[in-house]
Write a protein that holds these residues in place. Sequence first.
Motif, PDB file in Angstrom:
ATOM      1  N   GLN A  64       0.827  -1.203   0.000  1.00 16.77           N
ATOM      2  CA  GLN A  64       0.000   0.000   0.000  1.00 16.77           C
ATOM      3  C   GLN A  64       0.865   1.260   0.000  1.00 16.77           C
ATOM      4  N   VAL A  65       1.932   1.255   0.797  1.00 16.33           N
ATOM      5  CA  VAL A  65       2.830   2.410   0.829  1.00 16.33           C
ATOM      6  C   VAL A  65       3.522   2.587  -0.520  1.00 16.33           C
ATOM      7  N   ALA A  66       3.930   1.477  -1.135  1.00 20.07           N
ATOM      8  CA  ALA A  66       4.581   1.559  -2.447  1.00 20.07           C
ATOM      9  C   ALA A  66       3.642   2.162  -3.484  1.00 20.07           C
ATOM     10  N   ARG A 103      -2.396   5.213  -6.108  1.00 18.85           N
ATOM     11  CA  ARG A 103      -3.615   5.402  -5.335  1.00 18.85           C
ATOM     12  C   ARG A 103      -3.522   6.764  -4.679  1.00 18.85           C
ATOM     13  N   PHE A 104      -4.678   7.369  -4.419  1.00 20.77           N
ATOM     14  CA  PHE A 104      -4.698   8.769  -4.026  1.00 20.77           C
ATOM     15  C   PHE A 104      -5.240   8.983  -2.615  1.00 20.77           C
ATOM     16  N   ASP A 105      -5.614   7.914  -1.935  1.00 24.00           N
ATOM     17  CA  ASP A 105      -5.984   8.081  -0.542  1.00 24.00           C
ATOM     18  C   ASP A 105      -4.717   8.060   0.310  1.00 24.00           C
ATOM     19  N   ARG A 106      -4.838   8.526   1.524  1.00 24.66           N
ATOM     20  CA  ARG A 106      -3.679   8.593   2.401  1.00 24.66           C
ATOM     21  C   ARG A 106      -3.326   7.194   2.889  1.00 24.66           C
ATOM     22  N   GLY A 107      -2.051   6.864   2.782  1.00 27.49           N
ATOM     23  CA  GLY A 107      -1.594   5.551   3.190  1.00 27.49           C
ATOM     24  C   GLY A 107      -1.449   5.455   4.698  1.00 27.49           C
ATOM     25  N   PRO A 108      -1.012   4.305   5.196  1.00 23.28           N
ATOM     26  CA  PRO A 108      -0.806   4.141   6.638  1.00 23.28           C
ATOM     27  C   PRO A 108       0.268   5.099   7.146  1.00 23.28           C
ATOM     28  N   HIS A 109       0.062   5.640   8.331  1.00 25.09           N
ATOM     29  CA  HIS A 109       0.963   6.638   8.898  1.00 25.09           C
ATOM     30  C   HIS A 109       1.983   5.971   9.811  1.00 25.09           C
ATOM     31  N   TYR A 110       3.223   6.405   9.679  1.00 26.93           N
ATOM     32  CA  TYR A 110       4.307   5.938  10.538  1.00 26.93           C
ATOM     33  C   TYR A 110       5.076   7.148  11.052  1.00 26.93           C
ATOM     34  N   ILE A 111       5.431   7.118  12.323  1.00 23.32           N
ATOM     35  CA  ILE A 111       6.281   8.178  12.867  1.00 23.32           C
ATOM     36  C   ILE A 111       7.722   7.943  12.444  1.00 23.32           C
ATOM     37  N   GLY A 112       8.184   6.713  12.576  1.00 23.32           N
ATOM     38  CA  GLY A 112       9.523   6.359  12.133  1.00 23.32           C
ATOM     39  C   GLY A 112       9.515   5.963  10.667  1.00 23.32           C
ATOM     40  N   HIS A 113      10.233   4.889  10.356  1.00 25.47           N
ATOM     41  CA  HIS A 113      10.301   4.424   8.974  1.00 25.47           C
ATOM     42  C   HIS A 113       9.057   3.615   8.626  1.00 25.47           C
ATOM     43  N   VAL A 160       3.684  15.843   0.851  1.00 22.69           N
ATOM     44  CA  VAL A 160       2.351  15.237   0.909  1.00 22.69           C
ATOM     45  C   VAL A 160       1.850  15.152   2.346  1.00 22.69           C
ATOM     46  N   GLU A 161       2.685  14.640   3.244  1.00 23.95           N
ATOM     47  CA  GLU A 161       2.248  14.422   4.619  1.00 23.95           C
ATOM     48  C   GLU A 161       2.339  15.683   5.464  1.00 23.95           C
ATOM     49  N   ARG A 162       3.272  16.580   5.138  1.00 25.02           N
ATOM     50  CA  ARG A 162       3.457  17.842   5.869  1.00 25.02           C
ATOM     51  C   ARG A 162       3.672  17.589   7.361  1.00 25.02           C
ATOM     52  N   GLU A 163       4.592  16.667   7.662  1.00 28.50           N
ATOM     53  CA  GLU A 163       4.849  16.323   9.056  1.00 28.50           C
ATOM     54  C   GLU A 163       6.332  16.413   9.405  1.00 28.50           C
ATOM     55  N   GLY A 164       7.124  17.111   8.586  1.00 24.07           N
ATOM     56  CA  GLY A 164       8.511  17.376   8.946  1.00 24.07           C
ATOM     57  C   GLY A 164       9.444  16.201   8.813  1.00 24.07           C
ATOM     58  N   ALA A 165       9.252  15.365   7.776  1.00 24.79           N
ATOM     59  CA  ALA A 165      10.121  14.201   7.615  1.00 24.79           C
ATOM     60  C   ALA A 165      11.557  14.616   7.312  1.00 24.79           C
ATOM     61  N   ILE A 166      11.739  15.668   6.507  1.00 24.86           N
ATOM     62  CA  ILE A 166      13.090  16.101   6.153  1.00 24.86           C
ATOM     63  C   ILE A 166      13.755  16.804   7.325  1.00 24.86           C
ATOM     64  N   SER A 167      13.040  17.725   7.949  1.00 21.63           N
ATOM     65  CA  SER A 167      13.639  18.481   9.048  1.00 21.63           C
ATOM     66  C   SER A 167      13.957  17.596  10.244  1.00 21.63           C
ATOM     67  N   SER A 168      13.339  16.407  10.327  1.00 19.55           N
ATOM     68  CA  SER A 168      13.584  15.542  11.482  1.00 19.55           C
ATOM     69  C   SER A 168      15.018  15.046  11.519  1.00 19.55           C
ATOM     70  N   GLY A 181      -4.586  13.298  16.722  1.00 20.31           N
ATOM     71  CA  GLY A 181      -5.715  12.492  16.296  1.00 20.31           C
ATOM     72  C   GLY A 181      -5.394  11.507  15.195  1.00 20.31           C
ATOM     73  N   THR A 182      -4.174  11.584  14.620  1.00 21.54           N
ATOM     74  CA  THR A 182      -3.788  10.643  13.575  1.00 21.54           C
ATOM     75  C   THR A 182      -3.372   9.320  14.196  1.00 21.54           C
ATOM     76  N   ALA A 183      -3.868   8.240  13.639  1.00 26.60           N
ATOM     77  CA  ALA A 183      -3.516   6.907  14.136  1.00 26.60           C
ATOM     78  C   ALA A 183      -2.239   6.443  13.440  1.00 26.60           C
ATOM     79  N   PHE A 184      -1.169   6.322  14.203  1.00 27.43           N
ATOM     80  CA  PHE A 184       0.111   5.890  13.664  1.00 27.43           C
ATOM     81  C   PHE A 184       0.306   4.406  13.923  1.00 27.43           C
ATOM     82  N   GLU A 185       0.830   3.725  12.919  1.00 31.33           N
ATOM     83  CA  GLU A 185       1.043   2.285  13.038  1.00 31.33           C
ATOM     84  C   GLU A 185       2.100   1.960  14.086  1.00 31.33           C
TER      85      GLU A 185
END
Length: 389
Positions: A266-268, A275-285, A364-372, A383-387
């Motif tokens: 799904q992430v791939a 696919r255009f819906d939001r995929g599963p969310h992960y904080i890490g990898h 796309v996610e706007r959650e600071g993946a690069i700045s991290s 409120g986001t459910a992270f895997e």
Amino acid sequence: MSIYDLPDAEVRVELGEPVPFAGKKRRELLIAAALGAPFGTRDPVDLALLSAASRKEDLRHYEQLGFTPLKPQLPRSIARIRRVDTGEEWLLARGELETILYLCHSDQATRYRAELQAEMKMLHGFRALGVAQGGTGPDGSESWSFLGYIPLRASRKKGRRSEEPGEFRHVPVWDWQLRSMHWLAVLLIILMAGTGLLMGSGRVVAGLAGDSLYISYLRLTHFVAAWLFLCTAIIRVAGLFLASNKFQRWDALFPVRARDLRNLLQVAKNYLFCRFDRGPHYIGHNPLQQVAYTAIYGVGMAALVTGFALYALYAPDHWLFHYLIWIGNLVGVQYLRLAHLLIMWVFLAFIPIHVYLSIRADTVEREGAISSIISGGRWCRKGTAFEDG
């Protein structure tokens, strides 16, 4: 294309150019799509259609006599419309394109053309709203004619900047040791690739032509960078087991859980825009990153082994390198050099792909993946459910 920012809605609706069939005009198709909306609707798509159609004709000339809403098993709605001044009545159906085409018993050519065009629009995130017009015969039977479809695309509005801090929480992800090792490894890979290419090609850096120690300087720089790269690898491997942060441990680097394996495909698809819906969310990898980074660690180990095996040719009595002489004897020196060179190109190909995917995820996610990887933390939506949260 028209864009509608509805004041009381959280979505922005984009209407593409109507695609009429059966000799209809775009204006007629747009009005029909708007008249098929239920009376008193607050749906953003319906409001956008009504707003666009009202600019073409005064919709007060029409009256809705009845409405049959869509159902999960039958994704279409039917409205009975009457024109006030003439008393003429007809039916309008709206819904998924395939359902509307089936309702109209469209011929194969019409079906193929409509579905092909809709699929092309879907590549840009548009969904097709099919529209059909029908009538009731004396015996009560209905006959339908396919009018065309309206490309629609809905997206969430961006919140005001003053509201954003309250919608996010900061989560520490990467400690300073890992961030330091990351940027040091980037520098060392570029340094080893540059010196390796210069040694292999025989090119001379400007200003060093004629220097008898030129190749020696390159080899020394290359070997020192390789040893430092080995040190970063050892520290990273130790961190897989000793890190206090769960996002840096070994089980966060390998997709070992069944849930991660299911989410991998799904992430791939999300990364490839399949696919255009939001995929599963992960904080890490996420699982795709886990596979990619695990593979690149393996490539790094292969680079070290082949590189030190080449060095063993010049120092066969070294306490460490003499254990690697057998590799050169097994495959031959030239194939060993070729393998080392190909590994370098794998690294050089990985870098732009890695940068692109990081920028894409951040955009796309706007959650600071690069700045991290600089600050060590990510801003995660509340409120986001992270895997892996």
